[in-house]
Write an enzyme that holds these catalytic residues in place. Structure first.
Site, short mmCIF file in Angstrom:
data_model
loop_
_atom_site.label_atom_id
_atom_site.label_comp_id
_atom_site.label_asym_id
_atom_site.label_seq_id
_atom_site.Cartn_x
_atom_site.Cartn_y
_atom_site.Cartn_z
N CYS A 191 0.15 3.75 2.81
CA CYS A 191 0.65 3.19 4.08
C CYS A 191 2.13 3.49 4.24
O CYS A 191 2.59 3.86 5.33
CB CYS A 191 0.43 1.68 4.14
SG CYS A 191 -1.29 1.16 4.04
N CYS A 196 0.83 -1.21 0.00
CA CYS A 196 0.00 0.00 0.00
C CYS A 196 0.87 1.26 0.00
O CYS A 196 1.57 1.53 0.98
CB CYS A 196 -0.90 -0.05 1.23
SG CYS A 196 -1.75 1.49 1.62
#
Length: 107
Positions: free
Chosen positions: A37, A34
């Site tokens: 993230c 991600c």
């Protein structure tokens, strides 16, 4: 030179144990693939250094799918804040301001 991460990665059992504590707990539900993230991680490390009375942990949703499902995590990153064993708020997305606001309101 890399900066050592401050936010500790946990598994489901460690998360459940931490939730039962009386300190404010911020859990970052993340995935290694991600992008948001990854960009949020150093910001969370900085927040952890700034807020020593708050516990910051992260949980890999791919390694702990059952835990992610339990807390209804459907997008990454999702940060859930717990206090005294109860979920008291969450932020979906790499919303640094929202995370800081939630911490300040409950610390």
């Amino acid at each position: 030179m890399s900066v050592e991460a401050v936010v500790k990665q946990v598994d489901g059992d460690a998360l459940e144990a931490a939730i039962k504590g009386d300190k404010l707990l911020v859990c970052d539900f993340f995935a290694t693939w991600c992008g948001p993230c990854k960009s949020l991680a150093p910001k969370l490390d900085a927040m952890a250094k700034e807020n020593e009375k708050v516990i910051f942990v992260k949980l890999d949703v791919d390694e702990c799918q059952d835990v992610a499902e339990k807390y209804r995590v459907t997008a990454m990153p999702t940060l859930i804040v717990f206090k005294n064993g109860c979920e008291i708020g969450h932020v979906v997305g790499a919303n640094e301001a929202g995370i800081r606001e939630l911490i300040q309101a409950n610390a």
